[in-house]
Design a protein around this motif. Structure first.
Motif, short mmCIF file in Angstrom:
data_model
loop_
_atom_site.label_atom_id
_atom_site.label_comp_id
_atom_site.label_asym_id
_atom_site.label_seq_id
_atom_site.Cartn_x
_atom_site.Cartn_y
_atom_site.Cartn_z
N LEU A 1 3.52 1.83 -15.24
CA LEU A 1 2.62 1.22 -16.65
C LEU A 1 1.99 2.22 -17.39
O LEU A 1 2.65 1.23 -18.70
N LEU A 2 2.16 4.08 -17.35
CA LEU A 2 2.17 4.34 -18.44
C LEU A 2 3.62 4.30 -19.03
O LEU A 2 3.65 4.31 -20.43
N ALA A 3 4.79 4.44 -18.06
CA ALA A 3 6.14 3.89 -18.92
C ALA A 3 5.78 3.06 -20.07
O ALA A 3 6.45 2.63 -21.28
N PRO B 1 1.08 -1.06 -0.09
CA PRO B 1 -0.22 0.10 0.34
C PRO B 1 1.02 1.21 -0.09
O PRO B 1 1.92 0.78 0.30
N GLY B 2 -0.24 2.44 -0.54
CA GLY B 2 1.29 4.06 -0.49
C GLY B 2 2.22 3.95 -1.66
O GLY B 2 2.39 4.96 -2.37
N GLN B 3 2.01 2.70 -2.91
CA GLN B 3 2.91 2.48 -4.15
C GLN B 3 2.28 2.97 -5.28
O GLN B 3 2.88 2.46 -6.37
N GLU B 4 1.10 3.03 -5.36
CA GLU B 4 0.40 3.55 -6.38
C GLU B 4 0.17 4.17 -7.54
O GLU B 4 0.76 4.00 -8.92
N PRO B 5 0.63 5.73 -6.98
CA PRO B 5 1.63 6.28 -8.20
C PRO B 5 2.61 6.01 -8.42
O PRO B 5 2.85 6.48 -9.61
N ARG B 6 3.78 5.44 -8.24
CA ARG B 6 4.53 4.38 -8.71
C ARG B 6 4.07 3.25 -9.67
O ARG B 6 5.07 3.19 -10.52
N GLU C 1 5.87 -4.56 -6.95
CA GLU C 1 5.16 -6.07 -7.16
C GLU C 1 3.77 -5.74 -7.01
O GLU C 1 3.37 -4.50 -6.37
N ALA C 2 3.03 -6.39 -8.36
CA ALA C 2 1.62 -5.68 -8.36
C ALA C 2 0.57 -7.11 -7.85
O ALA C 2 0.89 -7.56 -8.64
#
Length: 353
Positions: A104-106, A94-99, A148-149
């Motif tokens: 994913l955009l990259a 949790p907390g790595q949503e922006p990263r 990790e996703a």
């Protein structure tokens, strides 16, 4: 470094070239580049590439898989089939949503076979061609981006097409309240399957400042991301039929606010049909397992197009919803006593049942 296939003409290093990148539902993006070096595969001493050659090129850092070099591609030329599956992806920590979102955009910029979109609520979804792609993306995120996703179960990516023609308009009221100081009229019509979105003017270009025209078109294309049934709308022709504004009161935001409302009214009048992506499949199963296999295919929405008996094996061809492919692949070993052979590929779409 990138690999190109030359279909016509000649290609040399240090030439100024024009590249084109297609965008579904919108005009192609063009950019310039100059090759610093090239190497023809199988002929390393050859200094120029001819029609039919596959060549490695250097010097265009912005090039991506699927980009086209030279004149625009002929209408109807085959390209990548749009992904048929979608999954919501979350960071394991949790907390790595922006990263995760940035990673994913990259990836999407590097590879057109990876698509992303932001869902209502801020969740990020990934568009997929198959379940194996989840594993590849997950490993890439962990290895290259340190994230990790976790992936939710996949669901099919459906879309809407207009069933008929619809037209709507909203005008500036001379009396009473105006939420938007802009007049917009739009007509929607069905287009050929696979043609995407076409926007055209049914009014004089000079009827509005160019900034207002851009505001209408951009907001229309954005609104097509969610049609009356909640799915993206495609294969449609949108015609701007009426415009109006009051200077100096009207601003571009008035057109951005009114155009989506008028568009949805026109789409509801035309009616839309939801389509689901499908896969074409070929299947080989032992003679005694045909009934069980055929019954399971039918239960998952599959259709048998051809069946051929070869010795003690049934060869089955047909079509199945993309969302059911993984489930059938999971069931096939038990259904076929471990002897089934399965192959499938994206093949188009059909009305959702």
């Amino acid at each position: 470094m990138a690999s190109l296939r030359v279909r016509a003409g000649e290609l040399r290093a240090r030439e100024q070239l024009t590249f084109r990148r297609g965008h579904q539902g919108g005009p192609a993006q063009t950019y310039e580049g100059r090759l610093t070096a090239l190497a023809v595969v199988g002929a390393p001493r050859q200094r120029q590439a001819m029609a039919g050659d596959i060549v490695k090129v250097w010097g265009v850092p912005g090039i991506r898989v699927g980009d086209h070099l030279g004149e625009p591609e002929p209408t109807g030329r085959a390209g990548f089939t749009p992904p048929g599956l979608e999954t919501v992806v979350r960071p394991r920590v949790p907390g790595q949503e922006p990263r995760l979102h940035a990673a994913l955009l990259a990836l999407a910029k590097q590879d057109p076979l990876i698509g992303t979109r932001t869902l209502p609520g801020g969740q990020t979804s990934v568009l997929l061609y198959g379940e194996v792609q989840k594993e590849v993306i997950g490993e890439t995120l962990a290895r290259d981006f340190g994230v990790e996703a976790e992936f939710e179960p996949s669901r099919p990516v459906c879309f809407e097409r207009p069933s008929g023609t619809g037209e709507a308009a909203e005008e500036i009221r001379r009396q009473g309240r105006n939420d938007f100081m802009a007049t917009v009229g739009l007509r929607v019509e069905p287009a050929a399957p696979g043609s995407g979105v076409r926007y055209r003017l049914g009014v004089d270009l000079g009827s509005l400042p160019l900034a207002y025209h851009r505001a209408i078109e951009e907001s229309v294309r954005l609104a097509l991301g969610a049609g009356p049934r909640g799915w993206p709308v495609t294969d449609v022709v949108i015609t701007l039929t009426r415009t109006g504004y009051v200077a100096p009161v009207t601003v571009a935001a008035d057109f951005r606010g009114r155009a989506p409302i008028v568009l949805m009214s026109a789409l509801r009048q035309a009616g839309t049909t939801v389509y689901e992506p499908c896969h074409r499949f070929e299947l080989e199963v032992p003679l005694e397992t045909f009934s069980a296999v055929a019954a399971r295919l039918a239960a998952l929405g599959g259709e048998l197009r051809d069946t051929v008996l070869r010795d003690d094996t049934w060869v089955i061809e047909g079509e199945i919803p993309a969302g059911a492919v993984h489930e059938f692949e999971r069931l096939l070993p038990d259904l076929s006593h471990g002897e089934g052979v399965w192959w499938s590929e994206p093949s188009g779409d059909r009305p959702l049942r």
